[in-house]
Design an enzyme around this catalytic site. Structure first.
Site, PDB file in Angstrom:
ATOM      1  N   LYS A 212       0.843  -1.209   0.000  1.00 57.26           N
ATOM      2  CA  LYS A 212       0.000   0.000   0.000  1.00 57.26           C
ATOM      3  C   LYS A 212       0.881   1.265   0.000  1.00 57.26           C
ATOM      4  O   LYS A 212       0.642   2.208  -0.766  1.00 57.26           O
ATOM      5  CB  LYS A 212      -0.891  -0.020   1.248  1.00 57.26           C
ATOM      6  CG  LYS A 212      -1.619   1.276   1.519  1.00 57.26           C
ATOM      7  CD  LYS A 212      -2.693   1.524   0.501  1.00 57.26           C
ATOM      8  CE  LYS A 212      -3.189   2.943   0.562  1.00 57.26           C
ATOM      9  NZ  LYS A 212      -4.307   3.199  -0.313  1.00 57.26           N
ATOM     10  N   CYS A 266      -3.813  10.889   1.093  1.00 55.00           N
ATOM     11  CA  CYS A 266      -3.076   9.626   0.980  1.00 55.00           C
ATOM     12  C   CYS A 266      -1.680   9.831   0.410  1.00 55.00           C
ATOM     13  O   CYS A 266      -0.684   9.519   1.050  1.00 55.00           O
ATOM     14  CB  CYS A 266      -3.849   8.676   0.078  1.00 55.00           C
ATOM     15  SG  CYS A 266      -5.566   8.559   0.560  1.00 55.00           S
TER      16      CYS A 266
HETATM   17  N1  SAJ Z   1      -1.793  14.673  -9.296  1.00 52.23           N
HETATM   18  C1  SAJ Z   1      -0.911  15.420 -10.053  1.00 52.23           C
HETATM   19  N2  SAJ Z   1      -0.520  14.938 -11.267  1.00 52.23           N
HETATM   20  C2  SAJ Z   1      -0.970  13.751 -11.751  1.00 52.23           C
HETATM   21  C3  SAJ Z   1      -1.863  12.986 -10.980  1.00 52.23           C
HETATM   22  C4  SAJ Z   1      -2.258  13.466  -9.744  1.00 52.23           C
HETATM   23  O1  SAJ Z   1      -0.471  16.513  -9.654  1.00 52.23           O
HETATM   24  O2  SAJ Z   1      -0.582  13.396 -12.871  1.00 52.23           O
HETATM   25  C5  SAJ Z   1      -2.225  15.174  -7.985  1.00 52.23           C
HETATM   26  C6  SAJ Z   1      -3.739  15.404  -7.890  1.00 52.23           C
HETATM   27  O3  SAJ Z   1      -4.108  16.647  -8.428  1.00 52.23           O
HETATM   28  C7  SAJ Z   1      -3.943  15.326  -6.376  1.00 52.23           C
HETATM   29  C8  SAJ Z   1      -2.893  14.291  -5.936  1.00 52.23           C
HETATM   30  O4  SAJ Z   1      -1.974  14.185  -7.004  1.00 52.23           O
HETATM   31  O5  SAJ Z   1      -3.648  16.574  -5.767  1.00 52.23           O
HETATM   32  C9  SAJ Z   1      -3.447  12.929  -5.628  1.00 52.23           C
HETATM   33  O6  SAJ Z   1      -4.460  12.572  -6.557  1.00 52.23           O
HETATM   34  P1  SAJ Z   1      -4.583  11.109  -7.183  1.00 52.23           P
HETATM   35  O7  SAJ Z   1      -5.730  11.113  -8.116  1.00 52.23           O
HETATM   36  O8  SAJ Z   1      -3.286  10.688  -7.742  1.00 52.23           O
HETATM   37  O9  SAJ Z   1      -4.821  10.151  -5.929  1.00 52.23           O
HETATM   38  P2  SAJ Z   1      -5.826  10.120  -4.663  1.00 52.23           P
HETATM   39  O10 SAJ Z   1      -5.110  10.733  -3.501  1.00 52.23           O
HETATM   40  O11 SAJ Z   1      -7.164  10.636  -4.985  1.00 52.23           O
HETATM   41  O12 SAJ Z   1      -5.938   8.522  -4.443  1.00 52.23           O
HETATM   42  C10 SAJ Z   1      -4.754   7.738  -4.277  1.00 52.23           C
HETATM   43  C11 SAJ Z   1      -4.814   6.547  -5.248  1.00 52.23           C
HETATM   44  N3  SAJ Z   1      -3.500   5.877  -5.310  1.00 52.23           N
HETATM   45  C12 SAJ Z   1      -2.872   5.639  -6.489  1.00 52.23           C
HETATM   46  O13 SAJ Z   1      -3.338   5.957  -7.553  1.00 52.23           O
HETATM   47  C13 SAJ Z   1      -1.579   4.924  -6.414  1.00 52.23           C
HETATM   48  C14 SAJ Z   1      -5.877   5.563  -4.776  1.00 52.23           C
HETATM   49  O14 SAJ Z   1      -5.867   4.384  -5.574  1.00 52.23           O
HETATM   50  C15 SAJ Z   1      -5.640   5.186  -3.319  1.00 52.23           C
HETATM   51  O15 SAJ Z   1      -6.601   4.270  -2.831  1.00 52.23           O
HETATM   52  C16 SAJ Z   1      -5.729   6.466  -2.494  1.00 52.23           C
HETATM   53  O16 SAJ Z   1      -4.670   7.341  -2.925  1.00 52.23           O
HETATM   54  C17 SAJ Z   1      -5.592   6.098  -1.035  1.00 52.23           C
HETATM   55  O17 SAJ Z   1      -6.619   6.037  -0.339  1.00 52.23           O
HETATM   56  O18 SAJ Z   1      -4.471   5.776  -0.588  1.00 52.23           O
END
Ligand code: SAJ
Length: 420
Positions: A212, A266
């Site tokens: 995780k 997360c």
């Molecule tokens: N972000 C960027 N650039 C990108 C992708 C995301 O700047 O190319 C930013 C987003 O804007 C946001 C942050 O990253 O601020 C996180 O967003 P996210 O969509 O990547 O992830 P979360 O936090 O919504 O959910 C994550 C997911 N983990 C992964 O994709 C590895 C989800 O599957 C997990 O279950 C969740 O964390 C968790 O609960 O841990």
């Protein structure tokens, strides 16, 4: 033994959807939460959090009698712990809620119970939880003492769902099952197979814990790479969005997108759990966190420089300049403002700027208290017509619908590459 009664401890973003998923398979589910407001809301068939489709599933589950909520633990065949694990001090994992949850169910455990920890946790947390349970119930045997013969089975099975798509990913994603013994894993797999369409992939608890943390660190490191590129490109006069688009044409390159920083509960937290346990080895993971955490500050400097350019080219005073911030949420097309770099930047702008700060956030109806009074929530049209400086913070679909050619302002800080 098949599971008839299931208890989910912690009815938040993970616990409530999971409880509802079991209930919709006609299992008797009791959700436990220390927050009486959450418990009352759920027992009315409503929800206290925002997640697409969750309201319908909870309503049906409560009305059909399969789901109810309570503030006091009850006896069940299986317990799932899904409470928060924030960090404290110097980014150390705070296991207080897991400890309290474990100790609260200990008195109602019975021979044959299965206990699953779902909360994101440092390596070794499941063994620690097993020790808390064993200390509270000397009359029962646990896997660390009795192995396969234990009265109680224990496993770590992390949640991996994406906020905004929880109800789909909860059912479809594969599930990592980290039992303390093979029997624990087999029983945990049986439990999830009640609603899971994805596959249960079995390992031990320590590997599951690390898995995780690894997934979210992987994403954080990759976003940090994109964010670092955005700094370098700004310095070199190169459009980072074009650069990434071109580089991603290579068959083995897949760079993520830069932004105002990394938000949510997360990805900005979990990598620190690895750093806290392995400070010497986790150099890249730590640096990625630092790169992402420093991005809002860099964006703020870009805003200051852009406002200075705007002032130099006109006869306006700073107090006459209107700055519009586009988006407050931590990622596109959701209304969740918690741990959002966009919020942090909008707040810094409003505090720093002597003129008006306008905010457009199509997913909310009123500004959070931290911003209210300092800035004004306006419509997209008003911001586009009134503002002198535009600061794009979240690539919501409403903003992407406006073609860059139709944006008349020339003073733009675009952290998401929407209009540039
Ligand atoms: N972000 C960027 N650039 C990108 C992708 C995301 O700047 O190319 C930013 C987003 O804007 C946001 C942050 O990253 O601020 C996180 O967003 P996210 O969509 O990547 O992830 P979360 O936090 O919504 O959910 C994550 C997911 N983990 C992964 O994709 C590895 C989800 O599957 C997990 O279950 C969740 O964390 C968790 O609960 O841990």
């Amino acid at each position: 033994m098949s599971f008839k009664t299931i208890s989910v401890i912690g009815l938040g973003y993970i616990g409530l959807p999971t409880a509802a998923a079991f209930a919709s398979q006609q299992k008797e589910v009791v959700g436990i939460d220390i927050n009486p407001h959450a418990v009352e809301t759920i027992n009315r068939g409503e929800i206290h959090i925002v997640e697409p489709e969750l309201d319908k599933v909870v309503k049906t589950a409560v009305e059909s009698g399969w789901l109810r909520a309570s503030t006091t633990p009850v006896a069940a065949d299986a317990y799932l712990i899904a409470v928060p694990t924030p960090f404290k001090g110097e980014h150390e994992p705070d296991m207080t809620f897991v400890e309290a949850a474990a100790k609260s169910i200990a008195p109602v455990l019975k021979k044959g119970s299965l206990v699953i920890l779902e909360s994101t946790s440092p390596v070794g947390a499941t063994e620690q939880m097993a020790d808390w349970l064993a200390a509270a119930r000397p009359d029962l045997t646990f896997p660390q003492q009795a192995g396969e013969q234990a009265d109680i089975n224990i496993a770590y099975c992390p949640e991996r769902v994406l906020p905004g798509q929880v109800m789909v990913e909860l059912i479809k994603n594969d599930r990592v099952i980290g039992g303390m013994t093979p029997v624990c894993s087999a029983r945990a797999s049986e439990l999830y197979n009640i609603f899971l369409e994805g596959e249960c992939v079995v390992t031990n608890s320590r590997t599951a814990e690390m898995c995780k943390l690894t997934e979210n660190s992987f994403r954080d490191v990759n976003i940090a790479f994109a964010n670092e590129l955005s700094l370098i490109c700004a310095d070199q006069g190169i459009n980072v969005w074009e650069l990434i688009r071109l580089a991603n044409r290579h068959p083995r390159v897949n760079i993520l997108q830069p932004g105002p920083g990394v938000g949510g509960h997360c990805i900005a937290v979990d990598p620190w759990f690895i750093v806290a346990q392995n400070p010497q080895q986790a150099r890249l993971i730590r640096t990625a966190r630092e790169v992402n955490d420093s991005k809002p500050h860099w964006v703020m400097n870009q805003v200051k420089a852009t406002v200075a350019d705007c002032l130099a080219a006109s006869d306006k005073r700073a107090s006459d300049v209107k700055i519009a911030c586009f988006g407050l949420a931590f990622k596109p097309n959701i209304d969740d403002l918690r741990e959002s770099p966009a919020m942090e930047i909008a707040h810094s702008i409003a505090q720093w700027h002597s003129g008006e700060t306008l905010v457009v956030e199509p997913n909310i109806h009123q500004l959070p208290p931290r911003l209210a009074g300092q800035s004004m929530l306006v419509s997209l049209e008003d911001a586009m017509s009134q503002a002198d400086v535009l600061v794009m913070l979240v690539d919501h679909k409403e903003f992407k619908a406006i073609a860059g050619d139709n944006v008349r302002q020339q003073y733009i800080v675009d952290t998401k590459g929407v209009w540039r």
